[in-house]
Scaffold this active site. Sequence first.
Site, mmCIF file in Angstrom:
data_model
loop_
_atom_site.group_PDB
_atom_site.id
_atom_site.type_symbol
_atom_site.label_atom_id
_atom_site.label_comp_id
_atom_site.label_asym_id
_atom_site.label_seq_id
_atom_site.Cartn_x
_atom_site.Cartn_y
_atom_site.Cartn_z
ATOM 1 C CG ASP A 42 -0.374 0.067 2.521
ATOM 2 O OD1 ASP A 42 0.859 -0.082 2.607
ATOM 3 O OD2 ASP A 42 -1.108 0.257 3.517
ATOM 4 C CB SER A 43 4.560 1.736 -0.295
ATOM 5 O OG SER A 43 4.740 0.587 -1.092
ATOM 6 C CE LYS A 109 3.354 -5.801 3.991
ATOM 7 N NZ LYS A 109 2.915 -4.542 4.624
ATOM 8 C CD GLU A 111 0.686 -0.986 8.115
ATOM 9 O OE1 GLU A 111 0.363 -0.159 8.991
ATOM 10 O OE2 GLU A 111 1.096 -0.666 6.983
ATOM 11 C CD GLU A 178 8.026 0.072 7.578
ATOM 12 O OE1 GLU A 178 7.041 -0.624 7.278
ATOM 13 O OE2 GLU A 178 8.254 1.186 7.061
HETATM 14 O O1 KIV Z 1 3.533 -1.049 1.562
HETATM 15 C C1 KIV Z 1 4.699 -1.414 1.539
HETATM 16 O O2 KIV Z 1 5.440 -1.194 0.597
HETATM 17 C C2 KIV Z 1 5.215 -2.126 2.696
HETATM 18 C C3 KIV Z 1 6.689 -2.219 2.829
HETATM 19 C C4 KIV Z 1 7.185 -0.950 3.395
HETATM 20 C C5 KIV Z 1 7.100 -3.391 3.621
HETATM 21 O O3 KIV Z 1 4.454 -2.551 3.524
#
Ligand code: KIV
Length: 258
Positions: A42-43, A109, A111, A178
Amino acid sequence: MNIKDLKTLKQSGEKITCLTAYDASFAKLFDECNIDIILVGDSLGNVIKGDKNTLSVSMNDMIYHTQATAKITKKALIIADMPYQSYANAEKTLANAKRLINAGAQMVKFEGGREFEVCFKILQHHNIPVCGHLGLQPQSVLKMGGYKVQGRDQHSAERILADAKALENWGVQTIVIECIPAKLGKQISQSLAIPTIGIGAGVDCDGQVLVSYDMLGITQNPPKFVKNFLTNGNIQSATKDFIQAVKDNTFPADKHSY
Ligand code: KIV
């Protein structure tokens, strides 16, 4: 690459490599360079949408980019991020995880730690592979008051370690950690049978991930844990150099660690 291969890599001591990709062109290039995992992160809120954080990313964004990435990828394992608020309760978690799996992800994934017990457990119950994400959690940037190194004091280090152990017990397959001190990254990695994938968590994690735009030097003023691998203008060479540096433990160096 499949989920069993990840554990095998940890057991054999071979490091796991992971880069983010959000589209077919980068996914194909990384896949052809033999990256182990492609993370549709989600980056993309930052690097694709141009926002200052990841909070604006929607399920529709994630599905669109997961489809574009997964369609072309032949070898790498595809992990897709569950965006902000998409796992607010167990029912939402299951429904949204299924949408990402249908879009082509092999694992999702999200958080958070023990506060998301019901979300981890419902995915485990429905056989949906999960990657945890502990330490700095960008979706909690407002609560954390910025992007700060986590786990510096004993209390928060113990909390992150306890979260990691709980996630493993609940069937999580791998955990991204992280922005934590390298010493804690090592302790967590040694305490778990499942692999850890570090980003700013030191060289002793079982694998390393970078946002591809950081790895290619596109991001201005990147965090300390980033290395620009684009030294000769060739993206393929940069990708191969990243993979090699992770595999032979030369990345991250002390200067990229906390
Ligand atoms: O969204 C993302 O790119 C991530 C990485 C920073 C691990 O979660």
